[in-house]
Design a protein around this motif. Structure first.
Motif, PDB file in Angstrom:
ATOM      1  N   PRO A  39       0.819  -1.226   0.000  1.00  0.00           N
ATOM      2  CA  PRO A  39       0.000   0.000   0.000  1.00  0.00           C
ATOM      3  C   PRO A  39       0.848   1.269   0.000  1.00  0.00           C
ATOM      4  O   PRO A  39       0.474   2.261  -0.627  1.00  0.00           O
ATOM      5  CB  PRO A  39      -0.815  -0.137   1.286  1.00  0.00           C
ATOM      6  CG  PRO A  39      -0.907  -1.605   1.520  1.00  0.00           C
ATOM      7  CD  PRO A  39       0.411  -2.150   1.080  1.00  0.00           C
ATOM      8  N   ALA A  40       1.982   1.251   0.696  1.00  0.00           N
ATOM      9  CA  ALA A  40       2.844   2.435   0.735  1.00  0.00           C
ATOM     10  C   ALA A  40       3.393   2.747  -0.651  1.00  0.00           C
ATOM     11  O   ALA A  40       3.482   3.916  -1.053  1.00  0.00           O
ATOM     12  CB  ALA A  40       3.994   2.222   1.723  1.00  0.00           C
ATOM     13  N   VAL A  41       3.760   1.705  -1.392  1.00  0.00           N
ATOM     14  CA  VAL A  41       4.284   1.904  -2.747  1.00  0.00           C
ATOM     15  C   VAL A  41       3.167   2.386  -3.680  1.00  0.00           C
ATOM     16  O   VAL A  41       3.384   3.262  -4.530  1.00  0.00           O
ATOM     17  CB  VAL A  41       4.931   0.610  -3.277  1.00  0.00           C
ATOM     18  CG1 VAL A  41       5.384   0.781  -4.720  1.00  0.00           C
ATOM     19  CG2 VAL A  41       6.135   0.240  -2.410  1.00  0.00           C
ATOM     20  N   SER A  42       1.987   1.819  -3.534  1.00  0.00           N
ATOM     21  CA  SER A  42       0.855   2.255  -4.358  1.00  0.00           C
ATOM     22  C   SER A  42       0.527   3.729  -4.089  1.00  0.00           C
ATOM     23  O   SER A  42       0.240   4.497  -5.016  1.00  0.00           O
ATOM     24  CB  SER A  42      -0.376   1.384  -4.065  1.00  0.00           C
ATOM     25  OG  SER A  42      -0.136   0.037  -4.439  1.00  0.00           O
ATOM     26  N   HIS A  43       0.581   4.113  -2.814  1.00  0.00           N
ATOM     27  CA  HIS A  43       0.324   5.507  -2.445  1.00  0.00           C
ATOM     28  C   HIS A  43       1.395   6.423  -3.047  1.00  0.00           C
ATOM     29  O   HIS A  43       1.089   7.519  -3.559  1.00  0.00           O
ATOM     30  CB  HIS A  43       0.298   5.650  -0.927  1.00  0.00           C
ATOM     31  CG  HIS A  43       0.063   7.054  -0.451  1.00  0.00           C
ATOM     32  ND1 HIS A  43      -1.175   7.646  -0.487  1.00  0.00           N
ATOM     33  CD2 HIS A  43       0.924   7.986   0.047  1.00  0.00           C
ATOM     34  CE1 HIS A  43      -1.082   8.887  -0.030  1.00  0.00           C
ATOM     35  NE2 HIS A  43       0.178   9.117   0.306  1.00  0.00           N
ATOM     36  N   ALA A  44       2.655   5.976  -3.002  1.00  0.00           N
ATOM     37  CA  ALA A  44       3.748   6.764  -3.576  1.00  0.00           C
ATOM     38  C   ALA A  44       3.564   6.922  -5.083  1.00  0.00           C
ATOM     39  O   ALA A  44       3.805   8.006  -5.636  1.00  0.00           O
ATOM     40  CB  ALA A  44       5.089   6.088  -3.277  1.00  0.00           C
ATOM     41  N   LEU A  45       3.145   5.863  -5.746  1.00  0.00           N
ATOM     42  CA  LEU A  45       2.916   5.935  -7.192  1.00  0.00           C
ATOM     43  C   LEU A  45       1.812   6.945  -7.525  1.00  0.00           C
ATOM     44  O   LEU A  45       1.935   7.724  -8.488  1.00  0.00           O
ATOM     45  CB  LEU A  45       2.556   4.551  -7.740  1.00  0.00           C
ATOM     46  CG  LEU A  45       2.224   4.481  -9.233  1.00  0.00           C
ATOM     47  CD1 LEU A  45       3.361   5.024 -10.090  1.00  0.00           C
ATOM     48  CD2 LEU A  45       1.883   3.043  -9.635  1.00  0.00           C
ATOM     49  N   ALA A  46       0.764   6.943  -6.726  1.00  0.00           N
ATOM     50  CA  ALA A  46      -0.317   7.905  -6.949  1.00  0.00           C
ATOM     51  C   ALA A  46       0.189   9.340  -6.822  1.00  0.00           C
ATOM     52  O   ALA A  46      -0.153  10.212  -7.632  1.00  0.00           O
ATOM     53  CB  ALA A  46      -1.447   7.644  -5.960  1.00  0.00           C
ATOM     54  N   ARG A  47       1.013   9.592  -5.811  1.00  0.00           N
ATOM     55  CA  ARG A  47       1.567  10.939  -5.614  1.00  0.00           C
ATOM     56  C   ARG A  47       2.519  11.309  -6.759  1.00  0.00           C
ATOM     57  O   ARG A  47       2.517  12.434  -7.259  1.00  0.00           O
ATOM     58  CB  ARG A  47       2.286  10.992  -4.270  1.00  0.00           C
ATOM     59  CG  ARG A  47       3.044  12.286  -4.002  1.00  0.00           C
ATOM     60  CD  ARG A  47       2.129  13.482  -3.991  1.00  0.00           C
ATOM     61  NE  ARG A  47       2.902  14.718  -3.777  1.00  0.00           N
ATOM     62  CZ  ARG A  47       2.564  15.881  -4.291  1.00  0.00           C
ATOM     63  NH1 ARG A  47       1.488  16.001  -5.047  1.00  0.00           N
ATOM     64  NH2 ARG A  47       3.287  16.958  -4.047  1.00  0.00           N
ATOM     65  N   LEU A  48       3.344  10.340  -7.198  1.00  0.00           N
ATOM     66  CA  LEU A  48       4.271  10.595  -8.298  1.00  0.00           C
ATOM     67  C   LEU A  48       3.530  10.928  -9.588  1.00  0.00           C
ATOM     68  O   LEU A  48       3.965  11.773 -10.381  1.00  0.00           O
ATOM     69  CB  LEU A  48       5.178   9.368  -8.504  1.00  0.00           C
ATOM     70  CG  LEU A  48       6.261   9.159  -7.443  1.00  0.00           C
ATOM     71  CD1 LEU A  48       6.778   7.724  -7.482  1.00  0.00           C
ATOM     72  CD2 LEU A  48       7.405  10.154  -7.650  1.00  0.00           C
TER      73      LEU A  48
END
Length: 308
Positions: A39-48
């Protein structure tokens, strides 16, 4: 999507996420590489995606595929992160303080020649390092490396050359040759080719479908041996030969010391090239200092074995 001017200094911490996502092209593998949750990586991808006003990775054949913008970013991103890492890199690696749990795939043969010395070294120089050993077939071991299930595989992997394994790295430990083990009373001297083919054989293999280099070489000559017993446990194989007409063909280092007490070790009765015994790992571990140290320890032990 938000404008790229919305980039905040705290967003610099997302750049390693972008690098991992572009290289791994898979959220779960990127999470494993970064030691973060999915989930942390998915959240980071959304922000990127918001920052760069671009999807960056989109669903495609074989999984996520980087967009043209992501590919454009890949090289300068890699250079910038490499510079940052060189600035904060530790000058040395302290093995005594290293808390790591390494997962290795080793055959019985690999475990026998490497593990006693490796464990002895670890207990003295890296007492906080733990090992878990599994014994996977060749295909399974390489798939486990790609998926991040294991950290290192040691053995014989001719399929490493295939394009689907382009993300795996390997290092030669030593070259090995084959020999035969047979009951001493069943013959003297070298085993003839005709006798070799006429006898039933023992084959040690973890996976039922893993034909060995021996079977492949015989097939190229137009022959096939009869496998009377196939088993995954090397430790039991020599005792199956004792007192029987069975032949065990295996790495010479694993059987040459058994050529006594009713057993004899014989040269292989047909031409077969030596084969490389290697350690292999995923490129995500290439610059991991503890992982590199473990590889160096294994290489040193294998180097001494290869000089025997």
């Amino acid at each position: 999507m938000q404008d790229t001017n919305n980039f905040h200094p705290s967003d610099f911490g997302l750049l390693p996420f972008l690098e991992a996502l572009i290289e791994e092209r898979h959220v779960s593998r990127a999470a494993l590489r970064l030691n973060r949750s999915q989930p942390a990586v998915s959240h980071a991808l959304a922000r990127l995606r918001d920052i760069f006003n671009d999807p960056l990775l989109v669903r495609g054949e074989g999984g996520l595929q980087p967009t043209a913008r992501a590919l454009q970013l890949a090289e300068p991103l890699g250079e910038a992160l490499a510079l940052m890492r060189s600035m904060v890199a530790q000058p040395s690696f302290n093995t005594e303080q290293c808390h790591r749990h390494f997962r290795l795939s080793l055959s019985d043969y690999g475990a026998a020649i490497l593990l006693p010395t490796l464990v002895s070294r670890l207990r003295k120089s890296a007492p906080l390092v733990d090992l878990s050993i599994v014994s996977y077939g060749r295909e399974r071991a390489l798939a486990a490396l790609i998926d991040g299930e294991i950290d290192l595989a040691v053995g014989v992997y001719p399929i490493l050359k295939q394009a689907r394994h382009a993300d795996l790295r390997s290092a030669l430990l030593f070259e090995e040759t084959f020999a035969c083990l047979l009951n001493e009373s069943s013959g003297c001297g070298a085993l003839s080719f005709d006798d070799y083919l006429a006898r039933p054989h023992v084959r040690v293999s973890v996976a039922l479908q893993d034909d060995s280099e021996v079977d492949d070489a015989l097939a190229r000559l137009g022959y096939k041996r009869r496998i009377a017993v196939q088993l995954p446990h090397w430790s039991a194989a020599p005792d199956l030969v004792r007192g029987s007409d069975l032949v065990l063909t295996a790495a010479k280092r694993s059987i040459e010391h058994l050529g006594r007490g009713g057993l004899q070790c014989s040269a292989l009765p047909f031409q077969l090239s030596s084969f490389p015994f290697v350690q292999t790992w995923h490129r995500r571990r290439e610059k991991d200092a503890p992982h590199r140290w473990l590889r160096e320890e294994i290489a040193a032990i294998a180097g001494a074995e290869g000089r025997r």
